[in-house]
Write an enzyme that holds these catalytic residues in place. Structure first.
Site, PDB file in Angstrom:
ATOM      1  N   ARG A 204      -9.919 -11.695   2.115  1.00  0.00           N
ATOM      2  CA  ARG A 204     -10.731 -12.775   1.546  1.00  0.00           C
ATOM      3  C   ARG A 204      -9.992 -14.109   1.608  1.00  0.00           C
ATOM      4  O   ARG A 204     -10.626 -15.169   1.676  1.00  0.00           O
ATOM      5  CB  ARG A 204     -11.140 -12.417   0.110  1.00  0.00           C
ATOM      6  CG  ARG A 204      -9.994 -12.225  -0.839  1.00  0.00           C
ATOM      7  CD  ARG A 204     -10.382 -11.451  -2.082  1.00  0.00           C
ATOM      8  NE  ARG A 204     -10.601 -10.026  -1.812  1.00  0.00           N
ATOM      9  CZ  ARG A 204     -11.008  -9.139  -2.714  1.00  0.00           C
ATOM     10  NH1 ARG A 204     -11.230  -9.525  -3.958  1.00  0.00           N
ATOM     11  NH2 ARG A 204     -11.189  -7.874  -2.395  1.00  0.00           N
TER      12      ARG A 204
ATOM     13  N   LYS B 145       0.849  -1.200   0.000  1.00  0.00           N
ATOM     14  CA  LYS B 145       0.000   0.000   0.000  1.00  0.00           C
ATOM     15  C   LYS B 145       0.884   1.250   0.000  1.00  0.00           C
ATOM     16  O   LYS B 145       1.926   1.255   0.644  1.00  0.00           O
ATOM     17  CB  LYS B 145      -0.855   0.035   1.283  1.00  0.00           C
ATOM     18  CG  LYS B 145      -2.016  -0.918   1.315  1.00  0.00           C
ATOM     19  CD  LYS B 145      -2.827  -0.736   2.595  1.00  0.00           C
ATOM     20  CE  LYS B 145      -3.923  -1.768   2.721  1.00  0.00           C
ATOM     21  NZ  LYS B 145      -5.001  -1.647   1.723  1.00  0.00           N
TER      22      LYS B 145
END
Ligand code: BES
Ligand code: ZN
Ligand code: ZN
Length: 508
Positions: A357, A283
Site C-alpha cells: 500500500r 515474515k
C-alpha cells in the site's frame, strides 16, 4: 505450438490424430432414464468407423468420457465427450481444450480438431476463441531452470471446419485475439515465476522496457531512484530503504490513432514487489516462501496492457508499475517511522510488511496526475484476501459503482470469478493515526483487505473512478483450472482487464 484454421476438406484427414466432440441426450424419467449418444454431426468416415466398434454401444459421450480408435483410412481418432449440449458453456470448452492439450501434447505432433463438432450455439467465432484460449493457456510450463524440460511433442493444431466457411474472417479474428491474450498471459506468468535472485527491480524494469519496445503507439518512461526522489515518492523509497537495488517506476502510455478530447483514459497500476521479506516486521520463514510472486499485480496489469494495445483499444491507456523489493538491513525503515507521501499526507508506518500500500500510494498519486478517468490497480496486497475468498475468487473494492458493475460484467464475459467487497466509513476511521494523517495498518485481525483498500483510497484524486483488485489469492496456484498451472503464476484477471479495456462501458 501453432494453431490454425482450415476450411478446406483436404486438411481434415491430415495430422496424427483427429479430435471429434460428442454430446448426449437424456431420455425418459426415473428408472427409465437413459443417455443417448448424439453423433449425427460427426464426419461421415468417423461415424462409419465408430459404428463398427465393439465399444460403440457403451460410449455415451459424457463430459470427460473419451474413446479412441483407428478409423477405416488408418488415421487415429479420439472422441471427446462433452455431455448434454444444453449444459455445455464456452468456459467448458475452454477447460476441455486445456485437457485436450494436456492429454495429447506429449504424444502427438500434429492434431486436427473437428471444430464443427465442438460448436456451441452455432457461434463458431466464440467456439474457436474458447478452444484457442484453452489450448494456448494450457501450453505453459516454467522449465527454464530444469535440466530435463517438459515434453511437448505437439507442433501444430488445425481447427478444421467444413460448415462455417462463411464465418472465416470472424473466426480468424477470434483466434488471433485468443493468441494475443494468451501470449501476454504466458509472458506475465514467466515474470512472476522468475526467482528473486534473477528478477529484481533493476532487471525487471529492463525486461519490461525491452518487451514494451515492440508495442506500437506506446511511449515508455522508466524512473530511476534519483527521479523517484525528485517526484517525492517517499513511501516507495521507504520500502526500498534496505534494498540492494534501486527502485523503479515504469510508466507506459498508449494513445489510439483517433484520440480526441473526449477519448477516455484508463490507467492501470500494479504492485511490483520482486520479493517481500516483510522488512523489519519480518515474515516467518514459511510465510516468506513464495513471496517472489509479490510482483504479480504489476505483471497482471502489464500483461493486460500488452495484450490490449495490440488489439487497438479506442481508449487512452496508461500503465504504472511500482517496483522494488522489501528487504532487511541496517537502513531498513523502522516501524514507528512517519513518512511524508508524494501527495503530502503523513503516514505512520507501524508494520513494514504492509508495504504494498505504501508503494501503490505514491504510484497511484503519480498516476492520477496524468489525468485518467479511471484507475484500476492490481496487487497481492493482503493475506486476508485468501481468508475471505480463497485462491478461487478475486475480491475488489471501488469508489464508483458504475465502474464496479462494468468490471463485474467483464469478469462474467471471460469468465473469471470476481466479487465486490464494501468500503464503509468505519474502515476509514480505523486507519487514522494519533501522530500522522494515517497509519499503514488497521486493528489486528479485522477486515484486513478493506483496510488496505481505504489506505489506497487516500491517494486517488477527486473525480477519478477507481477500483482495487486484491489478487493475493488468485495470482498463484490454481489447482482447479485446467488452463492454469497447478503450481505457480496463474495469470488470472488479465482476461477480465483486457475485456474491460476493449469492451467495458467507459461512459462513467
Ligand atoms: N504481500 C503480502 C500479502 C500476501 C500475504 C499475499 C500472503 C499473499 C499471501 C503483503 O505485503 C503483506 O504482507 N500484507 C500483510 C498486511 C498486514 C501486515 C496488515 C498481511 O497480509 O499479513
Ligand atoms: Zn508485506
Ligand atoms: Zn507484499
Amino acid at each position: 505450438m501453432d494453431i490454425s484454421l482450415h476450411f478446406d476438406s483436404s486438411k481434415e484427414a491430415q495430422g496424427d490424430l483427429l479430435v471429434v466432440a460428442a454430446f448426449n441426450k437424456k431420455d425418459g424419467e426415473g428408472k427409465k432414464e437413459s443417455t443417448k449418444l448424439v453423433n449425427n454431426h460427426w464426419p461421415k468416415h468417423v461415424q462409419d468407423a465408430f459404428a463398427g466398434l465393439k465399444q460403440a454401444p457403451n460410449y455415451k459421450g459424457n463430459l470427460g468420457e473419451t474413446l479412441s480408435f483407428t478409423s477405416l483410412d488408418g488415421g487415429r481418432v479420439i472422441i471427446w465427450g462433452l455431455g448434454q449440449k444444453s449444459d455445455v458453456t464456452f468456459e467448458n470448452l475452454r477447460r476441455e481444450a486445456a485437457k485436450i492439450f494436456k492429454g495429447l501434447a506429449a504424444e502427438y505432433a500434429h492434431v486436427t480438431i473437428d471444430a464443427d463438432s465442438f460448436t456451441l450455439k452455432n457461434d463458431f467465432g466464440r467456439t474457436v476463441h474458447a478452444l484457442g484460449e484453452g489450448l494456448l493457456l494450457a501450453n505453459y510450463g516454467f522449465d527454464k531452470y530444469l535440466t530435463v524440460k517438459r515434453k511437448v511433442a505437439l507442433k501444430n493444431v488445425v481447427l478444421y471446419s467444413k460448415s462455417h466457411g462463411r464465418s472465416k474472417a470472424e473466426a480468424q479474428k477470434q483466434l488471433d485475439r485468443a493468441q494475443t491474450i494468451a501470449e501476454a498471459i504466458n509472458f506475465g506468468r514467466d515474470l512472476v515465476n522468475e526467482p528473486p535472485n534473477v528478477l529484481h527491480s533493476e532487471s525487471y524494469a529492463k525486461i519490461l522496457e525491452q518487451d514494451a519496445k515492440s508495442l506500437k503507439r506506446v511511449k515508455i518512461k522508466i524512473l530511476n531512484k534519483a527521479q523517484i526522489k525528485k517526484e517525492n515518492m517517499n513511501l516507495l523509497l521507504s520500502v526500498n530503504a534496505a534494498s540492494a537495488y534501486e527502485p523503479r517506476v515504469v510508466h507506459l502510455s498508449y494513445e489510439p490513432a483517433k484520440a480526441n478530447s473526449k477519448t477516455k483514459h484508463i490507467a492501470l497500476v500494479g504492485k511490483g514487489l520482486t520479493f517481500d521479506t516483510g522488512g523489519l516486521s519480518l515474515k516467518p520463514g514459511a510465510s516468506m516462501m513464495g513471496m517472489k510472486f509479490d510482483m504479480a499485480g504489476s505483471a497482471t496489469v502489464y500483461a493486460a496492457f500488452r495484450a490490449a494495445v495490440a488489439l487497438h483499444p479506442e481508449v487512452k491507456l496508461s500503465c504504472f508499475l511500482g517496483i522494488t523489493d522489501n528487504a532487511v538491513s541496517a537502513t531498513a525503515t523502522m516501524p514507528d517511522s512517519i513518512i511524508k507521501a508524494r501527495n503530502g499526507k503523513s503516514v505512520e508506518i507501524l508494520n513494514t510488511d504492509a508495504e504494498g500500500r505504501l508503494v501503490l500510494g505514491d504510484v497511484l498519486d503519480y498516476a492520477c496526475d496524468q489525468g485518467p478517468d479511471i484507475v484500476i490497480d492490481a496487487a497481492t496486497l493482503t493475506g486476508a484476501m485468501l481468508v475471505a475468498m480463497g485462491t478461487e475468487v478475486c475480491g475488489f473494492f471501488s469508489n464508483n459503482q458504475k465502474l464496479a458493475d462494468a468490471l463485474l460484467h467483464s469478469a462474467g464475459q471471460v469468465p473469471e470469478y470476481m466479487w465486490q467487497l464494501p468500503i464503509v466509513q468505519e474502515y476509514r476511521d480505523d486507519i487514522k493515526s494519533q501522530v500522522a494523517d494515517i497509519k499503514n495498518i488497521g486493528s489486528a485481525g479485522n477486515a484486513g483487505s478493506a483496510k488496505g483498500a481505504v489506505f489506497l483510497e487516500h491517494f486517488i484524486k477527486k473525480g477519478v473512478a477507481w477500483a482495487h483488485l486484491d489478487i493475493a489469492g488468485v495470482a498463484g496456484d490454481q489447482a482447479f483450472l485446467p488452463y492454469c498451472p497447478p503450481k505457480g503464476a496463474s495469470g488470472i484477471m488479465v482476461r477480465t482487464l483486457v475485456e474491460f479495456i476493449l469492451n467495458g462501458k467507459h461512459a462513467l
